[in-house]
Design a protein around this motif. Structure first.
Motif, PDB file in Angstrom:
ATOM      1  N   GLN A 139      30.502  58.147  16.049  1.00  0.00           N
ATOM      2  CA  GLN A 139      29.644  58.556  17.103  1.00  0.00           C
ATOM      3  C   GLN A 139      28.183  58.059  16.802  1.00  0.00           C
ATOM      4  O   GLN A 139      27.486  57.559  17.935  1.00  0.00           O
ATOM      5  N   ALA A 140      27.716  58.184  15.583  1.00  0.00           N
ATOM      6  CA  ALA A 140      26.375  57.725  15.236  1.00  0.00           C
ATOM      7  C   ALA A 140      26.228  56.170  15.495  1.00  0.00           C
ATOM      8  O   ALA A 140      25.231  56.049  15.910  1.00  0.00           O
ATOM      9  N   GLN A 141      27.040  55.549  15.303  1.00  0.00           N
ATOM     10  CA  GLN A 141      27.193  53.983  15.575  1.00  0.00           C
ATOM     11  C   GLN A 141      26.972  53.562  16.980  1.00  0.00           C
ATOM     12  O   GLN A 141      26.269  52.926  17.487  1.00  0.00           O
ATOM     13  N   LEU A 142      27.775  54.500  17.835  1.00  0.00           N
ATOM     14  CA  LEU A 142      27.649  54.464  19.259  1.00  0.00           C
ATOM     15  C   LEU A 142      26.344  54.982  19.759  1.00  0.00           C
ATOM     16  O   LEU A 142      25.816  54.114  20.730  1.00  0.00           O
ATOM     17  N   ASN A 143      25.978  55.896  19.257  1.00  0.00           N
ATOM     18  CA  ASN A 143      24.211  56.258  19.739  1.00  0.00           C
ATOM     19  C   ASN A 143      23.491  54.990  19.361  1.00  0.00           C
ATOM     20  O   ASN A 143      22.282  54.806  20.060  1.00  0.00           O
ATOM     21  N   THR A 144      23.417  54.440  17.986  1.00  0.00           N
ATOM     22  CA  THR A 144      22.327  53.438  17.789  1.00  0.00           C
ATOM     23  C   THR A 144      22.662  52.358  18.742  1.00  0.00           C
ATOM     24  O   THR A 144      21.683  51.750  19.216  1.00  0.00           O
ATOM     25  N   ASN A 145      23.730  51.750  18.949  1.00  0.00           N
ATOM     26  CA  ASN A 145      23.885  50.565  19.699  1.00  0.00           C
ATOM     27  C   ASN A 145      23.476  50.698  21.320  1.00  0.00           C
ATOM     28  O   ASN A 145      22.858  50.205  21.883  1.00  0.00           O
ATOM     29  N   TRP A 146      23.767  52.214  21.646  1.00  0.00           N
ATOM     30  CA  TRP A 146      23.265  52.510  23.216  1.00  0.00           C
ATOM     31  C   TRP A 146      21.837  52.457  23.061  1.00  0.00           C
ATOM     32  O   TRP A 146      21.289  52.291  24.128  1.00  0.00           O
ATOM     33  N   LEU A 147      21.352  53.296  22.154  1.00  0.00           N
ATOM     34  CA  LEU A 147      19.869  53.228  22.036  1.00  0.00           C
ATOM     35  C   LEU A 147      19.023  51.925  22.098  1.00  0.00           C
ATOM     36  O   LEU A 147      18.094  51.729  22.726  1.00  0.00           O
ATOM     37  N   MET A 148      19.555  51.046  21.257  1.00  0.00           N
ATOM     38  CA  MET A 148      18.971  49.406  21.348  1.00  0.00           C
ATOM     39  C   MET A 148      19.072  49.050  22.605  1.00  0.00           C
ATOM     40  O   MET A 148      18.208  48.154  23.050  1.00  0.00           O
ATOM     41  N   GLU A 149      20.086  49.332  23.495  1.00  0.00           N
ATOM     42  CA  GLU A 149      20.267  48.852  24.735  1.00  0.00           C
ATOM     43  C   GLU A 149      19.525  49.277  25.589  1.00  0.00           C
ATOM     44  O   GLU A 149      18.779  48.880  26.613  1.00  0.00           O
ATOM     45  N   LEU A 150      19.367  50.602  25.753  1.00  0.00           N
ATOM     46  CA  LEU A 150      18.617  51.508  26.628  1.00  0.00           C
ATOM     47  C   LEU A 150      17.194  51.378  26.427  1.00  0.00           C
ATOM     48  O   LEU A 150      16.348  51.491  27.227  1.00  0.00           O
ATOM     49  N   GLY A 151      16.722  51.165  25.177  1.00  0.00           N
ATOM     50  CA  GLY A 151      15.134  51.373  24.952  1.00  0.00           C
ATOM     51  C   GLY A 151      14.528  50.139  25.822  1.00  0.00           C
ATOM     52  O   GLY A 151      13.252  50.753  26.372  1.00  0.00           O
ATOM     53  N   PRO A 152      14.784  49.252  25.782  1.00  0.00           N
ATOM     54  CA  PRO A 152      13.816  48.090  26.459  1.00  0.00           C
ATOM     55  C   PRO A 152      14.042  48.273  27.862  1.00  0.00           C
ATOM     56  O   PRO A 152      12.967  48.213  28.946  1.00  0.00           O
ATOM     57  N   LYS A 153      15.043  49.015  28.633  1.00  0.00           N
ATOM     58  CA  LYS A 153      15.113  49.322  29.865  1.00  0.00           C
ATOM     59  C   LYS A 153      14.389  50.363  30.240  1.00  0.00           C
ATOM     60  O   LYS A 153      13.616  50.162  31.411  1.00  0.00           O
ATOM     61  N   VAL A 154      14.594  51.418  29.599  1.00  0.00           N
ATOM     62  CA  VAL A 154      13.543  52.699  30.133  1.00  0.00           C
ATOM     63  C   VAL A 154      12.231  52.480  29.885  1.00  0.00           C
ATOM     64  O   VAL A 154      11.452  52.995  30.673  1.00  0.00           O
ATOM     65  N   GLY A 155      11.924  51.593  28.908  1.00  0.00           N
ATOM     66  CA  GLY A 155      10.380  51.356  28.515  1.00  0.00           C
ATOM     67  C   GLY A 155       9.670  50.452  29.742  1.00  0.00           C
ATOM     68  O   GLY A 155       8.660  50.727  30.438  1.00  0.00           O
ATOM     69  N   ASN A 156      10.306  49.408  30.183  1.00  0.00           N
ATOM     70  CA  ASN A 156       9.980  48.645  31.285  1.00  0.00           C
ATOM     71  C   ASN A 156       9.825  49.353  32.500  1.00  0.00           C
ATOM     72  O   ASN A 156       9.220  48.933  33.471  1.00  0.00           O
ATOM     73  N   ASP A 157      10.534  50.321  32.692  1.00  0.00           N
ATOM     74  CA  ASP A 157      10.676  51.229  34.079  1.00  0.00           C
ATOM     75  C   ASP A 157       9.878  52.409  34.287  1.00  0.00           C
ATOM     76  O   ASP A 157       9.968  53.184  34.896  1.00  0.00           O
ATOM     77  N   ASP A 158       9.301  52.637  33.011  1.00  0.00           N
ATOM     78  CA  ASP A 158       8.285  53.788  32.927  1.00  0.00           C
ATOM     79  C   ASP A 158       9.054  55.111  32.903  1.00  0.00           C
ATOM     80  O   ASP A 158       8.813  56.005  33.611  1.00  0.00           O
TER      81      ASP A 158
END
Length: 216
Positions: free
Chosen positions: A39-58
Motif C-alpha cells: 500500500q505504501a508503494q502504491l501511495n508513492t507511485n501515485w504521488l509521483m504521478e499526481l504531483g506534477p498534474k495538480v501543481g500545474n493546475d493550481d
C-alpha cells in the motif's frame, strides 16, 4: 484557472479504485492480504504521478491520515506515526498534525453549555519555506453565541493573548464569553465582540498579529 482544494479521506482511498482492482485481478496476493508495504508503494507511485498534474493546475491536494501509536519508544521519536506508510510523509510537501485542544464554553463553570471546540494545528514539515509553527482555530457547534463555522473573534483574541498583544486568562483553560481582556487602555470581554459586533476591533487585533509575525 480557478484554484481547487482536493481532499482525500483517508489514505486507503488515495490510490484509484480501478488500479486496486486491476492488481487484485492480476494475482495481487499481497494486495488481497492487506500488506501495508505494498500500500505504501502504491501511495508513492501515485504521488509521483499526481504531483506534477495538480501543481500545474493550481490544485491543493490534501490527504487526511489517521494516527497510530509508534512502535519506537525512543526519546528521539514521536509517540505517534501516520497510518499508510512512511512514503506518504516522505513525499508530502507539508505535514500538519491536528489535535483537540479543549472545549469552548459560553460562561465559566462546569455546568456552562459547550458552544464549540478548540483545535491546535502544528506544522511538522514544510518544503515551501518557513515557518514551522503552530496555530489554533475554533469550530462552533451552533448552540451558543458563537456563529456556525469558524469563530474568528475568539481565534484572533486567543492568538493575541498567546503572543502578548492582549492581556487575558490563560487560553489553555478556555476562553469564556465573560473573560475580561485588556488591550492598551481598552478593557473588554469576549462577549462584547459578539454583542457589539465590533468587527473593527477584531480587524485591528488581526493587523497587529500580522505585524508581530512579520517582525519575528
Amino acid at each position: 484557472g480557478t484554484p481547487l482544494i482536493q481532499v482525500v479521506d483517508s489514505v486507503s482511498k488515495m490510490v484509484p479504485r480501478d488500479l486496486m482492482k486491476a492488481l487484485a485481478r492480476d494475482g495481487g496476493k499481497a494486495l488481497r492480504s492487506g500488506a501495508g508495504r505494498l500500500q505504501a508503494q502504491l501511495n508513492t507511485n501515485w504521488l509521483m504521478e499526481l504531483g506534477p498534474k495538480v501543481g500545474n493546475d493550481d490544485v491543493l491536494f490534501v490527504v487526511i491520515a489517521h494516527e497510530i501509536e509508534s512502535q519506537d519508544g525512543s526519546a528521539w521519536t514521536a509517540g505517534w506515526k501516520v497510518k499508510g506508510g512512511g512514503a506518504l510523509v516522505y513525499d508530502s510537501m507539508t505535514q500538519l498534525r491536528v489535535t483537540f485542544a479543549g472545549q469552548v464554553k459560553d460562561l465559566s463553570g462546569d455546568d456552562s453549555p459547550v458552544t464549540g471546540r478548540r483545535h491546535r494545528v502544528k506544522v511538522y514539515k514544510n518544503k515551501h519555506g518557513p515557518p514551522l509553527g503552530e496555530f489554533c482555530f475554533y469550530s462552533a457547534l451552533g448552540n451558543g453565541a458563537a456563529p456556525k463555522g469558524l469563530d474568528r473573534p475568539r481565534e484572533v483574541v486567543h492568538e493575541a493573548i498567546v503572543r502578548g498583544i492582549v492581556d487575558g486568562p490563560d487560553p489553555k483553560s478556555g476562553l469564556t464569553l465573560g473573560a475580561r481582556l485588556a488591550w492598551g487602555r481598552r478593557v473588554f470581554t469576549l462577549k462584547s465582540l459578539y454583542e457589539e459586533k465590533n468587527a473593527e476591533l477584531v480587524d485591528r487585533m488581526a493587523d497587529a498579529l500580522d505585524g508581530v509575525a512579520d517582525a519575528s
